[in-house]
Design a protein around this motif. Structure first.
Motif, PDB file in Angstrom:
ATOM      1  N   THR A  99       0.838  -1.187   0.000  1.00 49.37           N
ATOM      2  CA  THR A  99       0.000   0.000   0.000  1.00 49.37           C
ATOM      3  C   THR A  99       0.878   1.244   0.000  1.00 49.37           C
ATOM      4  N   ASP A 100       0.283   2.360  -0.386  1.00 44.73           N
ATOM      5  CA  ASP A 100       1.013   3.628  -0.376  1.00 44.73           C
ATOM      6  C   ASP A 100       1.315   4.084   1.049  1.00 44.73           C
ATOM      7  N   GLU A 101       0.439   3.740   2.002  1.00 47.90           N
ATOM      8  CA  GLU A 101       0.689   4.127   3.388  1.00 47.90           C
ATOM      9  C   GLU A 101       1.953   3.474   3.929  1.00 47.90           C
ATOM     10  N   MET A 102       2.169   2.183   3.602  1.00 51.20           N
ATOM     11  CA  MET A 102       3.375   1.500   4.056  1.00 51.20           C
ATOM     12  C   MET A 102       4.619   2.083   3.396  1.00 51.20           C
ATOM     13  N   VAL A 103       4.516   2.436   2.125  1.00 46.38           N
ATOM     14  CA  VAL A 103       5.646   3.051   1.432  1.00 46.38           C
ATOM     15  C   VAL A 103       6.000   4.390   2.081  1.00 46.38           C
ATOM     16  N   GLU A 104       4.982   5.176   2.376  1.00 48.91           N
ATOM     17  CA  GLU A 104       5.233   6.475   3.019  1.00 48.91           C
ATOM     18  C   GLU A 104       5.885   6.302   4.389  1.00 48.91           C
ATOM     19  N   LYS A 105       5.441   5.302   5.136  1.00 48.71           N
ATOM     20  CA  LYS A 105       6.019   5.050   6.452  1.00 48.71           C
ATOM     21  C   LYS A 105       7.490   4.657   6.347  1.00 48.71           C
ATOM     22  N   LEU A 106       7.799   3.752   5.434  1.00 44.29           N
ATOM     23  CA  LEU A 106       9.188   3.336   5.260  1.00 44.29           C
ATOM     24  C   LEU A 106      10.065   4.474   4.761  1.00 44.29           C
ATOM     25  N   TYR A 107       9.522   5.279   3.870  1.00 45.71           N
ATOM     26  CA  TYR A 107      10.295   6.405   3.343  1.00 45.71           C
ATOM     27  C   TYR A 107      10.605   7.413   4.450  1.00 45.71           C
ATOM     28  N   ASN A 108       9.641   7.680   5.304  1.00 44.58           N
ATOM     29  CA  ASN A 108       9.870   8.620   6.402  1.00 44.58           C
ATOM     30  C   ASN A 108      10.888   8.070   7.401  1.00 44.58           C
ATOM     31  N   GLU A 109      10.830   6.765   7.661  1.00 43.16           N
ATOM     32  CA  GLU A 109      11.810   6.164   8.565  1.00 43.16           C
ATOM     33  C   GLU A 109      13.213   6.223   7.971  1.00 43.16           C
ATOM     34  N   ALA A 110      13.325   5.916   6.671  1.00 46.24           N
ATOM     35  CA  ALA A 110      14.637   5.995   6.023  1.00 46.24           C
ATOM     36  C   ALA A 110      15.151   7.440   5.987  1.00 46.24           C
ATOM     37  N   LYS A 111      14.270   8.391   5.752  1.00 45.08           N
ATOM     38  CA  LYS A 111      14.659   9.797   5.721  1.00 45.08           C
ATOM     39  C   LYS A 111      15.130  10.261   7.097  1.00 45.08           C
ATOM     40  N   ALA A 112      14.450   9.789   8.159  1.00 48.22           N
ATOM     41  CA  ALA A 112      14.867  10.154   9.510  1.00 48.22           C
ATOM     42  C   ALA A 112      16.252   9.602   9.838  1.00 48.22           C
ATOM     43  N   GLY A 128      25.040  -3.294 -14.105  1.00 50.83           N
ATOM     44  CA  GLY A 128      25.692  -2.527 -13.062  1.00 50.83           C
ATOM     45  C   GLY A 128      24.983  -1.252 -12.666  1.00 50.83           C
ATOM     46  N   THR A 129      23.919  -0.878 -13.316  1.00 48.24           N
ATOM     47  CA  THR A 129      23.213   0.353 -12.987  1.00 48.24           C
ATOM     48  C   THR A 129      22.190   0.088 -11.883  1.00 48.24           C
ATOM     49  N   ARG A 130      21.930   1.099 -11.088  1.00 51.25           N
ATOM     50  CA  ARG A 130      20.957   1.013 -10.018  1.00 51.25           C
ATOM     51  C   ARG A 130      20.052   2.239 -10.065  1.00 51.25           C
ATOM     52  N   ALA A 131      18.793   2.039  -9.718  1.00 48.53           N
ATOM     53  CA  ALA A 131      17.858   3.161  -9.727  1.00 48.53           C
ATOM     54  C   ALA A 131      18.110   4.059  -8.530  1.00 48.53           C
ATOM     55  N   HIS A 132      17.920   5.358  -8.744  1.00 46.45           N
ATOM     56  CA  HIS A 132      18.095   6.319  -7.664  1.00 46.45           C
ATOM     57  C   HIS A 132      16.825   6.361  -6.818  1.00 46.45           C
ATOM     58  N   LEU A 133      16.964   6.202  -5.495  1.00 43.17           N
ATOM     59  CA  LEU A 133      15.825   6.122  -4.591  1.00 43.17           C
ATOM     60  C   LEU A 133      15.706   7.409  -3.783  1.00 43.17           C
ATOM     61  N   GLY A 134      15.689   8.525  -4.460  1.00 38.93           N
ATOM     62  CA  GLY A 134      15.641   9.802  -3.761  1.00 38.93           C
ATOM     63  C   GLY A 134      14.247  10.266  -3.417  1.00 38.93           C
ATOM     64  N   THR A 135      13.219   9.685  -4.044  1.00 39.32           N
ATOM     65  CA  THR A 135      11.850  10.103  -3.780  1.00 39.32           C
ATOM     66  C   THR A 135      11.022   8.906  -3.319  1.00 39.32           C
ATOM     67  N   GLU A 136       9.852   9.220  -2.793  1.00 39.70           N
ATOM     68  CA  GLU A 136       8.966   8.165  -2.316  1.00 39.70           C
ATOM     69  C   GLU A 136       8.473   7.294  -3.455  1.00 39.70           C
ATOM     70  N   ASP A 137       8.195   7.897  -4.599  1.00 42.00           N
ATOM     71  CA  ASP A 137       7.717   7.128  -5.745  1.00 42.00           C
ATOM     72  C   ASP A 137       8.797   6.183  -6.269  1.00 42.00           C
ATOM     73  N   GLN A 138      10.043   6.637  -6.275  1.00 38.30           N
ATOM     74  CA  GLN A 138      11.140   5.770  -6.718  1.00 38.30           C
ATOM     75  C   GLN A 138      11.349   4.608  -5.755  1.00 38.30           C
ATOM     76  N   LEU A 139      11.222   4.852  -4.468  1.00 37.65           N
ATOM     77  CA  LEU A 139      11.346   3.770  -3.486  1.00 37.65           C
ATOM     78  C   LEU A 139      10.252   2.725  -3.690  1.00 37.65           C
ATOM     79  N   LYS A 140       9.057   3.181  -4.012  1.00 39.35           N
ATOM     80  CA  LYS A 140       7.928   2.264  -4.173  1.00 39.35           C
ATOM     81  C   LYS A 140       8.104   1.370  -5.391  1.00 39.35           C
ATOM     82  N   HIS A 141       8.434   1.967  -6.539  1.00 37.56           N
ATOM     83  CA  HIS A 141       8.462   1.211  -7.792  1.00 37.56           C
ATOM     84  C   HIS A 141       9.786   0.479  -8.025  1.00 37.56           C
ATOM     85  N   SER A 142      10.867   0.928  -7.441  1.00 37.45           N
ATOM     86  CA  SER A 142      12.173   0.322  -7.707  1.00 37.45           C
ATOM     87  C   SER A 142      12.629  -0.645  -6.632  1.00 37.45           C
ATOM     88  N   LEU A 143      12.087  -0.552  -5.410  1.00 37.86           N
ATOM     89  CA  LEU A 143      12.587  -1.397  -4.332  1.00 37.86           C
ATOM     90  C   LEU A 143      11.470  -2.122  -3.586  1.00 37.86           C
TER      91      LEU A 143
END
Length: 376
Positions: free
Chosen positions: A142-155, A186-201
């Motif tokens: 869900t988007d709520e879980m993604v937002e929670k994980l993103y906020n924890e990683a950002k903290a 050898g390339t990796r997606a950049h996980l700088g935003t919440e949307d990138q974290l959701k779709h790439s990881l």
């Protein structure tokens, strides 16, 4: 080095006959202590127990953290258990001292570590647990879980002064439209935003785990699994005649309808009393004299294993039994010793006197007294 035929000491004496060979006294003392402890079963059991306790707390991160927390709770100085070594006796002494210093913490951790892995789990229960894990993973998408994980990683990044944006120079990717590529080159997606974290990881990891759970836990056929579930009191189709026929047909057995009707009434009343919890309790209540066919079907369902830990432990037992000093041991003797070592808990519960009496009654071993008379 100490060989009397072509060892180093012999070759040195060929050129210097006056040379004296002396084995390392520290090593000799170590061997004296090691062989003494091997000869005394109680001492051998002591160090085997120390090694098992060390492995229990060092291999698992959870157990190690629990051990550290209990040390802090009891006011003990934080220290680690010491691994045993066959060549350094100082390690044995340090291991004993570490155990004595942390005995209270070790005992408390072992008492609180009532892990469910020690309990027997049948295949139907294991399937229910797997389904629960599967549903939990699906509910996390869900988007709520993604937002929670993103906020924890950002903290965490903010607390450790880690920049969210990628500072290194990004290389221009090559265009490969005409090729089939199975790797990321050898390339990796950049996980700088919440949307990138959701779709790439996050979503790819959840989808892969769900796929792996579905594929790896599908060894048993669907029809047979449905029949096993019918033997589980927690299933919706518990004691369903159609479902029980599936497992009975697989094992070339038959189930009588009258037994199922009586068993439903009998187990329903016992279930209210709390006597029915899993397939094992169902099998114990279904006496073969009263339910001959139904008890056989439940017994067949219980024979399907869930884990191979017992088989893996038997390999470790063979490694301890079949040492280089026992290379001449026969297969039958090794087989019996391995069974006794694997089933150690059941063996310790036996009365040695009863075993000796039963062995004596199996085959009388009375030898006539041979008396030598005077020579004529």
């Amino acid at each position: 080095m100490s060989g009397s035929v072509s060892g180093v000491q012999v070759r040195v004496r060929e050129k210097h006959p006056e040379a004296v060979y002396i084995h390392c006294y520290a090593h000799e003392l170590n061997l004296v202590l090691c062989h003494t402890c091997r000869a005394v079963p109680e001492a051998s059991d002591l160090f085997d127990t120390l090694e098992s306790v060390y492995c229990f707390f060092s291999v698992s991160i959870v157990n190690h953290q629990k051990f550290s927390d209990v040390q802090m709770l009891l006011g003990l100085k934080k220290s680690e258990l010491v691994q045993l070594s066959k060549t350094r006796w100082a390690c044995q002494v340090k291991s004993v001292r570490a155990m004595l210093d942390n005995l209270q913490a070790v005992l408390k951790c072992l008492e609180e570590s009532a892990t469910p892995l020690a309990d027997s789990v049948d295949l139907a229960q294991a399937t229910l647990f797997k389904d629960a894990v599967l549903e939990t993973l699906k509910s996390m998408r869900t988007d709520e879980m993604v937002e929670k994980l993103y906020n924890e990683a950002k903290a965490i990044c903010d607390a450790n002064n880690i920049s969210e944006r990628q500072t290194g120079r990004r290389h221009k990717q090559r265009r490969m439209e005409d090729f089939t590529v199975e790797s990321t080159l050898g390339t990796r997606a950049h996980l700088g935003t919440e949307d990138q974290l959701k779709h790439s990881l996050f979503y790819p990891c959840l989808d892969r785990m769900v796929t792996e759970l579905d594929s790896r836990f599908s060894d048993v056929g669907a029809e047979l699994m449905k029949g096993i579930q019918a033997c589980n009191p927690a299933a919706d189709d518990f004691l369903s005649e159609d479902s029980l026929d599936l497992i009975a047909t697989h094992y070339k057995m038959s189930v009588r309808k009258e037994e199922i009707l009586v068993a439903k009434q009998f187990l329903t009343s016992r279930k209210r009393e709390g006597a029915v919890s899993d397939m094992g309790s169902v099998y114990k209540l279904l006496q073969p004299e009263m339910f001959p066919t139904l008890s056989s079907v439940v017994q067949a369902a219980l024979t399907i294993p869930v884990s191979s830990c017992t088989c893996e432990r038997s390999f470790s037992v063979l490694r301890r039994l079949h040492t280089w000093l026992r290379r001449t041991m026969g297969q039958d003797r090794l087989h019996h010793l391995a069974i006794m070592a694997v089933e150690k808990e059941a063996l310790c519960g036996l009365d040695h006197g009863d075993v000796i009496d039963r062995f004596a009654q199996v085959k009388p071993r009375r030898y006539p007294l041979m008396l030598k008379g005077p020579k004529k």
